[in-house]
Design a protein around this motif. Structure first.
Motif, short mmCIF file in Angstrom:
data_model
loop_
_atom_site.label_atom_id
_atom_site.label_comp_id
_atom_site.label_asym_id
_atom_site.label_seq_id
_atom_site.Cartn_x
_atom_site.Cartn_y
_atom_site.Cartn_z
N TYR A 295 -34.33 6.33 -5.98
CA TYR A 295 -33.75 7.63 -6.29
C TYR A 295 -33.61 7.76 -7.81
N ASN A 309 -27.12 15.10 -10.56
CA ASN A 309 -27.91 15.44 -9.39
C ASN A 309 -28.73 14.23 -8.99
N THR A 311 -32.41 13.00 -6.94
CA THR A 311 -33.68 13.32 -6.30
C THR A 311 -34.25 12.06 -5.65
N ASP A 312 -35.07 12.26 -4.61
CA ASP A 312 -35.65 11.11 -3.91
C ASP A 312 -36.93 10.65 -4.61
N ASP A 314 -39.87 11.29 -4.04
CA ASP A 314 -40.87 12.36 -4.18
C ASP A 314 -40.43 13.42 -5.18
N GLY A 315 -39.27 13.22 -5.80
CA GLY A 315 -38.78 14.19 -6.77
C GLY A 315 -38.05 15.37 -6.16
N LYS A 316 -37.74 15.30 -4.85
CA LYS A 316 -37.04 16.39 -4.18
C LYS A 316 -35.53 16.12 -4.19
N PRO A 317 -34.72 17.15 -4.45
CA PRO A 317 -33.26 16.95 -4.43
C PRO A 317 -32.78 16.49 -3.06
N VAL A 318 -31.80 15.62 -3.04
CA VAL A 318 -31.22 15.19 -1.77
C VAL A 318 -30.43 16.35 -1.17
N LYS A 319 -30.05 16.22 0.09
CA LYS A 319 -29.37 17.29 0.78
C LYS A 319 -28.00 17.57 0.16
#
Length: 343
Positions: A295, A309, A311-312, A314-319
């Motif tokens: 992360y 913030n 991100t995982d 893959d660069g996507k924000p976590v829930k």
């Protein structure tokens, strides 16, 4: 016989590095031959009969008495410079010594407290001491070329709105001869003494800044909110620099291991391995639903606050729910860390 204090350059090593090996005299003297000293003196230019002489001023050597050392007496070391470590200070030099002019009385008081501390802990030997003047004992600078020792007068100078610290050499003596210090050597030793003070002053200011930062870090309120673009983030109510320094210790109890980080970009790359139930019970919070993975924590500077913030890989924000759970967990980790530090 009065003692002579030997101040090692390691105490002010940031003033410069000695690039040459060998003894002090070798560092000071050039190693090539000095045959140029036997150069034939200039002679009068001879012209042919009836020839009109013409001389270009581009190559004219000024005729005057130049004073300075020659041959082995030339000091090839780069000059010492007063380190720019006192914010806003102005350095003034004259035949007597060096004056460090500062902006206000408070800054001068802090600088003078450094001088008194160096005197009290005997880093600087003291011959006489008054409220705003200290005359040092004899000092020899280790690893310098000098066969000399020197004494200095350190003065707190206030006149109207002028506030300054004066560093002036008041006496010198040779170990094996009566040869006096040259003006260049006097300036060099005044600079060394000034740097001893300014380096110590800078170190004290940094230590105080770390202490204040530690106090602020002991309790960083955490809340869930949104950033300037309206995206969900964790808000830490502390300056960016404070949160940045504290973050690795804050997230370690939560199962995060820092792998790399970039302060200018505000990125902290981590590896997460979920802690066991005992760890969560010790923190007093519910476990975070976060799979074991890589992360990246993203920090944003919001002035006196800092956004966080996640991100995982893959660069996507976590829930959003994960961030909401992470906020009290971070707060509990800070409280636990503060308790351990105070014990």
């Amino acid at each position: 016989m009065k003692p002579v204090f030997k101040l090692g350059l390691c105490a002010i090593m940031v003033t410069g590095l000695v690039a040459c090996s060998g003894g002090a005299e070798q560092r000071r003297q050039a190693k090539d031959d000095f045959s140029y000293l036997q150069t034939t003196p200039l002679s009068q230019w001879q012209t042919l009969p009836d020839q009109a002489p013409y001389f270009s001023t581009n190559y004219q050597i000024p005729e005057q008495d130049f004073k300075g050392e020659i041959g082995k007496n030339v000091d090839i070391r780069p000059p010492r410079q007063v380190l720019d470590l006192v914010p806003g200070a102005r350095i003034e030099r004259d035949s007597r010594g060096i004056t460090v002019a500062v902006a206000n009385e408070q800054q001068l008081t802090q600088l003078w407290e450094t001088v008194e501390r160096l005197a009290n802990d005997k880093t600087i030997p003291v011959e006489t001491q008054a409220a705003d003047q200290i005359d040092t004992g004899w000092i020899a600078w280790e690893k310098e070329d000098s066969a000399h020792q020197a004494r200095f007068r350190l003065s707190r100078l206030e006149q109207g709105r002028r506030f300054a610290l004066g560093v002036n050499m008041i006496d010198s003596r040779a170990k094996a001869s009566d040869e006096p210090l040259t003006p260049a050597e006097q300036e060099r030793y005044n600079t060394l003494m000034t740097n001893l003070i300014t380096v110590s002053h800078d170190a004290a200011l940094r230590a105080e800044a770390r202490r204040l930062a530690a106090q602020r870090q002991s309790d960083i309120p955490m809340s869930f909110g949104t950033d300037r673009s309206g995206l969900p983030v964790i808000i830490a109510r502390a300056p960016y620099d404070v949160v940045w320094e504290k973050l690795p210790d804050m997230i370690k109890p939560l199962g995060f291991t820092v792998e790399s980080r970039n302060q200018s970009q505000g990125t902290v790359k981590t590896r997460h391995v979920a802690p066991n139930d005992e760890r969560w019970q010790a923190l007093g919070v519910e476990p975070i639903s976060l799979p074991d993975n890589s992360y990246t924590l993203l920090l944003g500077d919001l002035g006196n606050r800092t956004s966080i913030n996640v991100t995982d890989s893959d660069g996507k924000p976590v829930k959003k729910a994960t961030l909401e759970a992470l906020s009290p967990a971070l707060k509990a980790a800070i409280a636990q860390l503060s308790q351990a530090t105070s014990q």
